[in-house]
Design an enzyme around this catalytic site. Structure first.
Site, PDB file in Angstrom:
ATOM      1  N   ARG A   1      39.703  28.055  38.251  1.00 41.12           N
ATOM      2  CA  ARG A   1      40.429  29.361  37.196  1.00 41.12           C
ATOM      3  C   ARG A   1      39.742  29.134  35.676  1.00 41.12           C
ATOM      4  O   ARG A   1      39.565  30.306  35.150  1.00 41.12           O
ATOM      5  CB  ARG A   1      42.090  28.713  37.045  1.00 41.12           C
ATOM      6  CG  ARG A   1      43.011  28.965  37.974  1.00 41.12           C
ATOM      7  CD  ARG A   1      44.251  28.873  37.696  1.00 41.12           C
ATOM      8  NE  ARG A   1      44.976  28.549  38.859  1.00 41.12           N
ATOM      9  CZ  ARG A   1      45.753  29.218  39.548  1.00 41.12           C
ATOM     10  NH1 ARG A   1      45.517  30.753  39.608  1.00 41.12           N
ATOM     11  NH2 ARG A   1      46.454  28.844  40.504  1.00 41.12           N
TER      12      ARG A   1
ATOM     13  N   GLY B   1      47.693  32.915  37.947  1.00 42.81           N
ATOM     14  CA  GLY B   1      46.588  33.631  38.226  1.00 42.81           C
ATOM     15  C   GLY B   1      46.303  34.720  37.201  1.00 42.81           C
ATOM     16  O   GLY B   1      45.128  34.902  36.601  1.00 42.81           O
TER      17      GLY B   1
ATOM     18  N   LYS C   1      41.468  44.618  45.424  1.00 44.14           N
ATOM     19  CA  LYS C   1      40.690  44.881  46.758  1.00 44.14           C
ATOM     20  C   LYS C   1      41.401  45.857  47.650  1.00 44.14           C
ATOM     21  O   LYS C   1      42.400  45.632  48.526  1.00 44.14           O
ATOM     22  CB  LYS C   1      40.742  43.418  47.431  1.00 44.14           C
ATOM     23  CG  LYS C   1      39.717  42.528  47.147  1.00 44.14           C
ATOM     24  CD  LYS C   1      39.927  41.256  48.125  1.00 44.14           C
ATOM     25  CE  LYS C   1      40.001  39.826  47.404  1.00 44.14           C
ATOM     26  NZ  LYS C   1      40.306  38.944  48.156  1.00 44.14           N
TER      27      LYS C   1
ATOM     28  N   PHE D   1      36.595  36.733  49.042  1.00 46.44           N
ATOM     29  CA  PHE D   1      37.290  35.816  48.310  1.00 46.44           C
ATOM     30  C   PHE D   1      36.723  35.393  46.965  1.00 46.44           C
ATOM     31  O   PHE D   1      35.465  34.814  46.999  1.00 46.44           O
ATOM     32  CB  PHE D   1      37.658  34.472  49.128  1.00 46.44           C
ATOM     33  CG  PHE D   1      38.801  33.794  48.429  1.00 46.44           C
ATOM     34  CD1 PHE D   1      40.181  33.936  48.693  1.00 46.44           C
ATOM     35  CD2 PHE D   1      38.349  32.702  47.776  1.00 46.44           C
ATOM     36  CE1 PHE D   1      41.167  33.339  47.830  1.00 46.44           C
ATOM     37  CE2 PHE D   1      39.634  31.969  46.945  1.00 46.44           C
ATOM     38  CZ  PHE D   1      40.686  32.376  47.293  1.00 46.44           C
ATOM     39  N   VAL D   2      37.369  35.707  45.940  1.00 44.66           N
ATOM     40  CA  VAL D   2      36.829  35.488  44.525  1.00 44.66           C
ATOM     41  C   VAL D   2      37.407  34.283  43.762  1.00 44.66           C
ATOM     42  O   VAL D   2      38.618  34.314  44.006  1.00 44.66           O
ATOM     43  CB  VAL D   2      36.710  36.874  43.777  1.00 44.66           C
ATOM     44  CG1 VAL D   2      35.619  37.753  44.339  1.00 44.66           C
ATOM     45  CG2 VAL D   2      37.914  37.421  43.583  1.00 44.66           C
TER      46      VAL D   2
ATOM     47  N   ASP E   1      41.773  31.249  41.529  1.00 37.91           N
ATOM     48  CA  ASP E   1      41.572  30.102  41.856  1.00 37.91           C
ATOM     49  C   ASP E   1      41.290  29.743  43.533  1.00 37.91           C
ATOM     50  O   ASP E   1      41.917  30.834  44.198  1.00 37.91           O
ATOM     51  CB  ASP E   1      43.025  29.086  41.752  1.00 37.91           C
ATOM     52  CG  ASP E   1      44.165  29.250  42.703  1.00 37.91           C
ATOM     53  OD1 ASP E   1      44.673  30.533  42.635  1.00 37.91           O
ATOM     54  OD2 ASP E   1      44.669  28.452  43.302  1.00 37.91           O
TER      55      ASP E   1
ATOM     56  N   ASP F   1      46.487  39.181  38.382  1.00 41.32           N
ATOM     57  CA  ASP F   1      45.082  39.027  38.482  1.00 41.32           C
ATOM     58  C   ASP F   1      44.207  40.045  39.367  1.00 41.32           C
ATOM     59  O   ASP F   1      43.521  40.540  39.143  1.00 41.32           O
ATOM     60  CB  ASP F   1      44.428  37.497  38.627  1.00 41.32           C
ATOM     61  CG  ASP F   1      45.381  36.948  39.894  1.00 41.32           C
ATOM     62  OD1 ASP F   1      46.228  37.473  40.341  1.00 41.32           O
ATOM     63  OD2 ASP F   1      45.201  35.596  40.171  1.00 41.32           O
TER      64      ASP F   1
ATOM     65  N   ASP G   1      45.864  42.514  46.161  1.00 38.58           N
ATOM     66  CA  ASP G   1      45.386  42.259  47.630  1.00 38.58           C
ATOM     67  C   ASP G   1      45.760  42.814  48.813  1.00 38.58           C
ATOM     68  O   ASP G   1      45.652  44.066  48.832  1.00 38.58           O
ATOM     69  CB  ASP G   1      45.136  40.700  47.688  1.00 38.58           C
ATOM     70  CG  ASP G   1      43.988  40.415  48.864  1.00 38.58           C
ATOM     71  OD1 ASP G   1      43.228  40.864  49.183  1.00 38.58           O
ATOM     72  OD2 ASP G   1      44.427  39.235  49.555  1.00 38.58           O
TER      73      ASP G   1
HETATM   74  P1  IMP Z   1      48.853  40.051  47.322  1.00 40.01           P
HETATM   75  O1  IMP Z   1      50.168  39.918  47.431  1.00 40.01           O
HETATM   76  O2  IMP Z   1      48.200  39.679  48.606  1.00 40.01           O
HETATM   77  O3  IMP Z   1      48.480  41.339  46.763  1.00 40.01           O
HETATM   78  O4  IMP Z   1      47.989  38.817  46.647  1.00 40.01           O
HETATM   79  C1  IMP Z   1      48.276  38.448  45.302  1.00 40.01           C
HETATM   80  C2  IMP Z   1      47.625  37.202  44.991  1.00 40.01           C
HETATM   81  O5  IMP Z   1      47.047  36.478  45.988  1.00 40.01           O
HETATM   82  C3  IMP Z   1      47.106  37.199  43.778  1.00 40.01           C
HETATM   83  O6  IMP Z   1      48.131  37.005  42.753  1.00 40.01           O
HETATM   84  C4  IMP Z   1      46.216  35.929  43.764  1.00 40.01           C
HETATM   85  O7  IMP Z   1      46.906  34.849  43.353  1.00 40.01           O
HETATM   86  C5  IMP Z   1      46.035  35.871  45.239  1.00 40.01           C
HETATM   87  N1  IMP Z   1      44.639  36.269  45.755  1.00 40.01           N
HETATM   88  C6  IMP Z   1      44.461  37.346  46.528  1.00 40.01           C
HETATM   89  N2  IMP Z   1      42.890  37.411  46.721  1.00 40.01           N
HETATM   90  C7  IMP Z   1      42.528  36.501  45.907  1.00 40.01           C
HETATM   91  C8  IMP Z   1      40.990  36.155  45.877  1.00 40.01           C
HETATM   92  O8  IMP Z   1      40.169  36.754  46.315  1.00 40.01           O
HETATM   93  N3  IMP Z   1      40.786  34.868  45.291  1.00 40.01           N
HETATM   94  C9  IMP Z   1      41.893  34.331  44.640  1.00 40.01           C
HETATM   95  N4  IMP Z   1      43.129  34.664  44.487  1.00 40.01           N
HETATM   96  C10 IMP Z   1      43.712  35.531  45.483  1.00 40.01           C
HETATM   97 MG    MG Z   2      48.300  34.911  41.664  1.00 39.85          MG
END
Ligand code: IMP
Ligand code: MG
Length: 188
Positions: free
Chosen positions: A172, A51, A138, A159-160, A166, A107, A110
């Protein structure tokens, strides 16, 4: 004359959230913030792939400090656009980071699970310092508490895709960041 690429429509996006030009400006200013924070210190950058690839490539060119680059790959614990389970390292670091100033790049922040796991793993290796920079945040989605030191853009709970992000490994390569149409958020 505008190039065809810049006027291109993105039929699979519901809307463009962050335009290519806005990303470029923000990445440039993040580079300045980071250079101010680190002074003349060398930086070991760790990018979470895939990402963070595009973001890392652009941000590094805005930083004049001596930089070493390493990548870490974390299992995608996501099932389409939702997360489930715990992130695992599937490709480890190769550089020695003990006593180094580490800047971790991703990237998007979340749920916070990925960065929380990766930060813990980095701290165990006793770097001189650890700072975290994400292009997108987010904030409303956190499942574990986590704050980044540098955030490019705070975005809503959508979701972006694009600029490294991706859906099922697609999109991407979009130069902007956009919200994917709900009918495209299906695996096939
Ligand atoms: P987390 O562990 O939930 O904070 O998410 C981190 C990973 O989830 C990021 O590195 C992204 O690869 C993926 N991710 C989270 N939200 C999105 C989104 O809106 N679009 C695409 N990938 C996302
Ligand atoms: Mg990622």
């Amino acid at each position: 004359m505008p190039s065809p690429r810049r006027t291109r429509a993105y039929p699979e996006l519901e809307r463009v959230l962050i335009a290519e030009s806005a990303i470029r400006r923000r990445v440039r200013s993040l580079g300045r913030e980071i250079m101010t924070a680190y002074g003349d210190e060398p930086i070991t950058v760790i990018a979470i792939i895939n990402g963070a690839i595009l973001f890392t490539a652009d941000l590094l060119r805005e930083i004049d400090n001596p930089v070493r680059l390493d990548c870490i790959r974390i299992s995608s614990y996501r099932n389409n656009t939702k997360s489930s389970g715990r992130p695992r390292v599937i490709q480890a670091l190769t550089l020695d980071i003990k006593d180094r100033h580490v800047l971790l790049l991703d990237d998007i922040l979340d749920t916070g699970r990925t960065l929380s796991v990766v930060s813990k793993l980095i701290r165990k290796k006793r770097p001189a310092s650890l700072r975290v920079c994400v292009l997108l945040d987010k904030k409303g989605r956190r499942e574990v508490p986590f704050d980044a030191d540098y955030v490019g853009f705070s975005i809503p709970n959508k979701f972006v895709v694009g600029y490294g992000l991706d859906f099922a490994e697609r999109y991407r390569n979009l130069p902007c960041i956009g919200v994917l149409k709900p009918e495209r958020q299906v695996l096939g």
